[in-house]
Design a protein around this motif. Structure first.
Motif, short mmCIF file in Angstrom:
data_model
loop_
_atom_site.label_atom_id
_atom_site.label_comp_id
_atom_site.label_asym_id
_atom_site.label_seq_id
_atom_site.Cartn_x
_atom_site.Cartn_y
_atom_site.Cartn_z
N ARG A 348 0.75 -1.23 -0.13
CA ARG A 348 -0.14 -0.08 0.10
C ARG A 348 0.75 1.40 -0.04
O ARG A 348 0.27 2.40 -0.27
N ILE A 349 2.16 1.09 0.21
CA ILE A 349 3.24 2.32 0.16
C ILE A 349 3.89 2.22 -0.90
O ILE A 349 4.73 1.14 -1.05
N MET A 350 4.24 3.36 -1.83
CA MET A 350 4.87 3.37 -2.77
C MET A 350 5.95 4.59 -2.78
O MET A 350 5.29 5.73 -2.69
N PHE A 351 7.34 4.73 -2.83
CA PHE A 351 8.14 5.89 -3.03
C PHE A 351 8.65 5.47 -4.26
O PHE A 351 9.30 4.47 -4.52
N LEU A 375 10.10 12.76 -8.09
CA LEU A 375 9.83 11.79 -6.89
C LEU A 375 8.51 11.78 -6.71
O LEU A 375 7.69 12.60 -6.81
N ALA A 376 7.99 10.52 -6.28
CA ALA A 376 6.66 10.66 -6.02
C ALA A 376 6.49 9.54 -4.67
O ALA A 376 7.23 8.77 -4.27
N ALA A 377 5.23 9.83 -4.01
CA ALA A 377 4.94 9.01 -2.93
C ALA A 377 3.48 8.76 -3.04
O ALA A 377 2.60 9.60 -3.17
N GLN A 378 3.22 7.71 -2.73
CA GLN A 378 1.56 7.15 -2.96
C GLN A 378 1.24 6.21 -1.93
O GLN A 378 2.15 5.28 -1.47
N TYR A 379 0.29 6.56 -1.20
CA TYR A 379 -0.22 5.78 -0.08
C TYR A 379 -1.81 5.33 -0.72
O TYR A 379 -2.83 5.86 -0.89
N SER A 380 -2.06 3.96 -0.89
CA SER A 380 -3.18 3.30 -1.43
C SER A 380 -3.98 2.84 -0.25
O SER A 380 -3.55 2.42 0.81
N PHE A 381 -5.25 2.59 -0.57
CA PHE A 381 -6.41 2.04 0.33
C PHE A 381 -7.02 1.05 -0.39
O PHE A 381 -7.19 0.95 -1.58
#
Length: 381
Positions: A348-351, A375-381
């Motif tokens: 669920r977390i990607m950098f 740069l990217a930060a992604q928090y999935s649910f």
């Protein structure tokens, strides 16, 4: 309902990986299974040479004189997304629905997908049927590689589609994109474009051991009608894609795309489907493109991807008919190259970090290249 089943890909946003049940909230209401999926996303970009647009996607408005504004820093959370799915068993088959959107429309909610399907019959709005995702390489850049089999449409394609096995046939919303010599002597969209028939598409995909492959066909009609005079031409596109899994950690994938009158179906080429000559005749514009990429999982949590895509458009006939000055500023060639590292420390977390290189060459021979760090930060649910 499995969100991976409905094709909720983070293509071009993140990682062309499917958001499966691990990244979805599911519950039941009577007999209907409901799924909620999405993510919060932050993109940060640093344009080294010229301003390539916002932080979600590289642009192609490059200054060939080398005077473009740069460097430029940008941040955006507009790619953040939310989607809802349902699956209801019926006496004959299962009724499925999916509605999803993001906030890329100037921060306002933008509807991406909205459709229902039952026994292979899909009606609504979703990816163009001719799009072939199996050959895509993951990129942080949202729209991803130039030239790949796909369709540029902010709202996706309204369509009716029938799928049986690996074959899908669709009738899709058309967009006649005939250009003509406009004010200032440039090639501009003609205001008398008319849609006289839907786009017809077919796609086939299959898997054989470690090899996946697919192909698609597009047929369309491009028409101009000013109320007194009208003309049209038929256009077509052919595309293929593949993915070879070399080891459990490594794959090579890509696709090719060719057609006459493709327009937006030659992904991110910026080319119109046709032009209107001085006699009032509609003439299609040919072009081709392709992409190839390598993906390698360095560790279970870290993935490396490198990819390149390009599109080449033939403006020779338009130049002869309309004059060199009319098409001089059109992009005859575009390419994008992306190299990234994606880290998923926990589900669920990607950098991610990515280097992007954008190149263009205009009909008059002027060219330009620019670089972007992302740069990217992604928090999935």
């Amino acid at each position: 309902m499995s969100i991976s089943r409905i094709g909720c890909f983070i293509i071009g946003g993140a990682v062309a990986i499917s958001a499966g049940n691990a990244t979805a909230i599911t519950f039941k209401v009577q007999d209907t299974e409901v799924g909620i999926s999405g993510y919060a996303r932050m993109n940060m970009t640093y344009d080294i040479d010229q301003d390539l647009g916002d932080a979600n996607a590289v642009g192609f408005d490059l200054d060939t004189e080398g005077d473009g504004a740069g460097p430029d820093w940008d941040m955006s959370a507009a790619q953040s997304r939310i989607g809802f799915s349902t699956a209801t068993p019926l006496q004959r088959g299962t009724l499925k629905t999916f509605i999803e959107g993001d906030f890329l429309a100037s921060g306002n909610f933008r509807l991406r997908h909205a459709y229902g399907s039952w026994n292979g019959i899909l009606a609504g709005q979703t990816w163009a049927n001719s799009s072939l995702f199996l050959g895509r390489t993951p990129t942080l850049d949202f729209p991803s590689l130039v030239g790949y089999p796909g369709h540029v449409n902010e709202a996706r394609q309204a369509q009716v589609r029938y799928t049986r096995g690996g074959l899908s046939l669709a009738v899709e919303d058309p967009t006649s994109d005939v250009h003509g010599a406009g004010s200032g002597g440039r090639l501009l969209l003609d205001q008398n474009n008319t849609d006289t028939m839907p786009d017809l598409t077919a796609r086939y995909e299959n898997t054989s051991s470690r090899f996946q492959y697919g192909g698609s066909l597009v047929l369309r009609r491009l028409t101009v009608d000013d109320g007194t005079n009208s003309d049209s031409t038929f256009a077509y596109g052919l595309a293929g894609a593949w993915r070879v899994t070399i080891t459990d950690r490594t794959s090579i994938q890509g696709g090719v795309n060719y057609g006459d009158g493709l327009g937006a179906y030659l992904y991110r080429s910026g080319a119109p489907g046709a032009y209107l000559d001085g006699l009032g005749d509609v003439n299609s514009i040919a072009g081709y493109g392709g992409a190839v990429g390598l993906s390698h999982r360095l560790t279970p949590e870290v993935a490396f991807n490198a990819s390149h895509g390009f599109a080449k458009v033939d403006y020779d006939d338009a130049r002869d008919d309309l004059g060199a000055a009319t098409v001089a500023d059109m992009d005859e060639y575009r390419s994008t190259t992306f190299i990234n590292v994606l880290w998923t420390p926990v589900p669920r977390i990607m950098f991610g970090a990515e280097l992007g290189v954008v190149s263009i060459e205009k009909v008059d021979g002027d060219d330009a290249t620019a670089n972007r760090l992302m740069l990217a930060a992604q928090y999935s649910f």
